[in-house]
Design a protein around this motif. Structure first.
Motif, mmCIF file in Angstrom:
data_model
loop_
_atom_site.group_PDB
_atom_site.id
_atom_site.type_symbol
_atom_site.label_atom_id
_atom_site.label_comp_id
_atom_site.label_asym_id
_atom_site.label_seq_id
_atom_site.Cartn_x
_atom_site.Cartn_y
_atom_site.Cartn_z
ATOM 1 N N PRO A 47 -121.012 -36.999 13.727
ATOM 2 C CA PRO A 47 -122.363 -36.730 14.198
ATOM 3 C C PRO A 47 -123.518 -37.733 13.226
ATOM 4 O O PRO A 47 -123.082 -38.094 12.214
ATOM 5 C CB PRO A 47 -122.643 -35.379 13.470
ATOM 6 N N ARG A 48 -124.474 -38.262 13.852
ATOM 7 C CA ARG A 48 -125.533 -39.236 13.214
ATOM 8 C C ARG A 48 -126.851 -38.626 13.394
ATOM 9 O O ARG A 48 -127.359 -38.256 14.531
ATOM 10 C CB ARG A 48 -125.521 -40.491 13.927
ATOM 11 N N LEU A 49 -127.327 -38.354 12.204
ATOM 12 C CA LEU A 49 -128.835 -37.826 12.100
ATOM 13 C C LEU A 49 -129.010 -36.720 13.177
ATOM 14 O O LEU A 49 -129.924 -36.331 13.709
ATOM 15 C CB LEU A 49 -129.754 -38.850 12.653
ATOM 16 N N LEU A 50 -128.061 -35.629 13.059
ATOM 17 C CA LEU A 50 -128.258 -34.494 14.019
ATOM 18 C C LEU A 50 -129.299 -33.522 13.762
ATOM 19 O O LEU A 50 -129.611 -32.776 14.525
ATOM 20 C CB LEU A 50 -126.590 -33.809 13.992
ATOM 21 N N ARG A 51 -129.811 -33.771 12.487
ATOM 22 C CA ARG A 51 -131.112 -32.912 12.281
ATOM 23 C C ARG A 51 -132.081 -33.129 13.050
ATOM 24 O O ARG A 51 -133.094 -32.584 13.408
ATOM 25 C CB ARG A 51 -131.279 -33.063 10.722
ATOM 26 N N ASN A 104 -123.101 -39.774 7.268
ATOM 27 C CA ASN A 104 -121.912 -39.354 7.714
ATOM 28 C C ASN A 104 -120.716 -40.388 8.308
ATOM 29 O O ASN A 104 -119.559 -40.281 7.970
ATOM 30 C CB ASN A 104 -122.267 -38.484 9.425
ATOM 31 N N ASN A 105 -121.254 -41.486 8.702
ATOM 32 C CA ASN A 105 -120.650 -42.616 8.856
ATOM 33 C C ASN A 105 -120.521 -43.826 7.887
ATOM 34 O O ASN A 105 -119.688 -44.707 7.794
ATOM 35 C CB ASN A 105 -120.794 -43.408 10.258
ATOM 36 N N SER A 125 -111.968 -34.811 17.127
ATOM 37 C CA SER A 125 -113.231 -35.429 16.897
ATOM 38 C C SER A 125 -113.125 -36.653 15.727
ATOM 39 O O SER A 125 -112.104 -36.538 15.374
ATOM 40 C CB SER A 125 -114.398 -34.437 16.284
ATOM 41 N N GLY A 126 -114.111 -37.278 15.486
ATOM 42 C CA GLY A 126 -113.761 -38.392 14.532
ATOM 43 C C GLY A 126 -112.839 -39.382 15.073
ATOM 44 O O GLY A 126 -112.752 -39.697 16.240
ATOM 45 N N SER A 127 -111.972 -39.720 14.102
ATOM 46 C CA SER A 127 -110.900 -40.407 14.548
ATOM 47 C C SER A 127 -109.931 -39.885 15.421
ATOM 48 O O SER A 127 -109.022 -40.629 15.947
ATOM 49 C CB SER A 127 -110.025 -40.978 13.125
ATOM 50 N N GLY A 128 -109.840 -38.603 15.459
ATOM 51 C CA GLY A 128 -108.993 -37.868 16.443
ATOM 52 C C GLY A 128 -109.603 -37.968 18.046
ATOM 53 O O GLY A 128 -109.096 -37.252 18.742
ATOM 54 N N TYR A 140 -117.635 -46.510 8.390
ATOM 55 C CA TYR A 140 -116.163 -46.632 8.308
ATOM 56 C C TYR A 140 -115.273 -47.411 9.324
ATOM 57 O O TYR A 140 -114.441 -47.912 8.972
ATOM 58 C CB TYR A 140 -115.685 -45.168 8.446
ATOM 59 N N TRP A 141 -115.703 -47.339 10.647
ATOM 60 C CA TRP A 141 -114.920 -48.076 11.425
ATOM 61 C C TRP A 141 -115.175 -49.546 11.687
ATOM 62 O O TRP A 141 -114.289 -50.404 11.378
ATOM 63 C CB TRP A 141 -115.421 -47.473 12.902
ATOM 64 N N PRO A 142 -116.424 -50.185 11.583
ATOM 65 C CA PRO A 142 -116.617 -51.397 11.866
ATOM 66 C C PRO A 142 -116.447 -52.256 10.315
ATOM 67 O O PRO A 142 -116.373 -53.234 10.604
ATOM 68 C CB PRO A 142 -118.110 -51.504 12.318
ATOM 69 N N GLY A 143 -116.637 -51.683 9.321
ATOM 70 C CA GLY A 143 -116.720 -52.196 8.116
ATOM 71 C C GLY A 143 -118.128 -52.804 7.830
ATOM 72 O O GLY A 143 -118.868 -52.709 8.696
#
Length: 411
Positions: free
Chosen positions: A4-8, A68-69, A183-186, A255-258
């Motif tokens: 989730p990103r900025l879900l608020r 989150n990320n 979710s996430g990496s799954g 996390y994913w792209p570095g």
């Protein structure tokens, strides 16, 4: 984007069901009825003067960072990092800067960028959803075009990533679904790689999904590279039969792209030519035949309007027993009553009948441009029992298979 990103800042939105555009399968007959027309329910071609902000009637601009990320950017408001270029494009720009002394999860922010969504402006359930874009390049860049389910309660509410790219893979984009237990990496998805070492940053490409009650297919420039159905979830819950809204953003790091490194140049831009959603028009007709297997029609047995009258397949004869109206409320009506799943059934083999219109979920139908007629409650298709084209064959609901006995043309 894998979490989730900025879900608020994501707002609850609603929409009536609309359906996926796909290749039509029309039954063989002398004069096939008119297929369900495709209509555009959302479109932004980003026309306007250079420097103008995005259309606020279609998009809301999000602000803030994203712990989150572990992304590095701060999303700014207005047209600071997202503006029209005066040539029919939206340009989202990521910069190495911090003019507003923005604070991020890791301290003073190092980058700015932009993110926007259609929550509270537009949501959709099913359809052909596409964006034509040219993505940025460089280590740490993370552009995305994606969707979140409403009301947002990630991951249970679902996420559809139409296109993500991480900068260390200049020739590959990814399409993914996320939900409870995956979710996430799954997340469940696949990548698409351009041939010959081409980079996505070198030209515009069209990234799309075709989304139906029982499937989502991803494509790049019209080439389908993966299809996902509930069968891919290993018994986990398919959460993609409800309204979703769209999101465009350009993240920096995570996390994913570095993170960016010495090889990454700034500014970088995500250039968006168009975002469009196309759905089938099931918003009512004056009444006409629904034609299927062997060119025969959906028919009310004996032309009887009594509750419980079977609905069957029969030679098309033009009578009122075969004149159906597909209404904007999701019902399909004939003889003043509704097409109804007997006993509110959801199991394979539940039969169809005529019944007083009640507004119940067993009387709701989704008619797609792929020529499926789906009961969303059961997530099953209108089906000719036993693939039998004989007059009087009872109609039922059954798990959607794409077979000829589940393909219908609505006039």
């Amino acid at each position: 984007m894998n979490s989730p990103r900025l879900l608020r800042r994501c707002l609850l939105a609603v929409l009536s069901a609309a359906l996926v555009t796909a290749a039509a399968v029309v039954p063989a007959q002398a004069d096939p009825p008119t297929a369900v027309a495709a209509v555009t329910t959302f479109s932004d071609t980003f026309d306007g003067p250079a420097g103008a902000a995005v259309d606020s009637s279609k998009w809301q601009v999000e602000t803030g960072d994203n712990v989150n990320n572990h992304e590095r950017q701060y999303y700014t408001s207005g047209n600071n990092n997202a503006k029209l270029d005066g040539q029919g494009n939206l340009v989202i720009t990521a910069r190495r800067e911090n003019p507003g002394n923005y604070q991020c999860w890791y301290g003073r922010c190092e980058y700015t960028s932009a993110r926007m969504n259609t929550s509270g402006k537009f949501t959709g359930t099913y359809g052909h959803v596409e964006a034509r874009m040219k993505i940025p390049r460089g280590q740490g860049m993370w552009p995305a075009f994606w969707m979140l389910g409403t009301p947002v309660n990630w991951p249970d509410s679902g996420e559809i990533d139409i296109m993500e790219n991480v900068g260390f893979e200049p020739s590959t984009v990814h399409g993914t679904i996320h939900g409870p237990g995956y979710s996430g990496s799954g997340g469940i998805g696949a990548g698409y790689t351009l041939p010959g070492g081409q980079a996505f940053a070198d030209a515009f490409h069209t990234f799309a999904i075709d989304w139906a009650p029982d499937s989502i297919s991803w494509s790049v420039d019209g080439t389908v590279y993966q299809r996902r159905t509930p069968a891919d979830l290993g018994g986990r819950t398919w959460v993609f039969n409800k309204p979703f809204f769209m999101i465009l953003n350009l993240a920096v790091g995570g996390y994913w792209p570095g993170d960016p490194d010495g090889s990454t140049s700034f500014p970088q831009q995500l250039v968006v030519d168009e975002v469009k959603v196309t759905t089938s028009d099931s918003s009512g007709s004056t009444g006409g035949p629904i034609t299927g297997l062997a060119g025969k029609c959906v028919d009310v047995a004996g032309a009887s309007a009594a509750n419980g009258t079977p609905v069957q397949l029969y030679d098309c004869n033009g009578t009122t027993a075969q004149r159906w109206t597909v209404s904007s409320d999701g019902t399909i009506r004939a003889l003043g009553k509704c097409l109804d799943v007997t006993g509110n059934g959801t199991a394979d083999g539940s039969t169809l009948q005529l019944w007083d219109c009640t507004g119940g979920p067993n009387q709701k139908w989704a008619v797609s441009a792929a020529h499926d007629i789906v009961n969303p409650q059961a997530n099953k298709c209108l089906d000719v029992t036993g693939n039998n084209s004989a007059n009087g064959t009872r109609l039922q609901i059954w798990t959607c298979s794409g077979g000829a006995n589940q393909k219908w043309s609505v006039s």
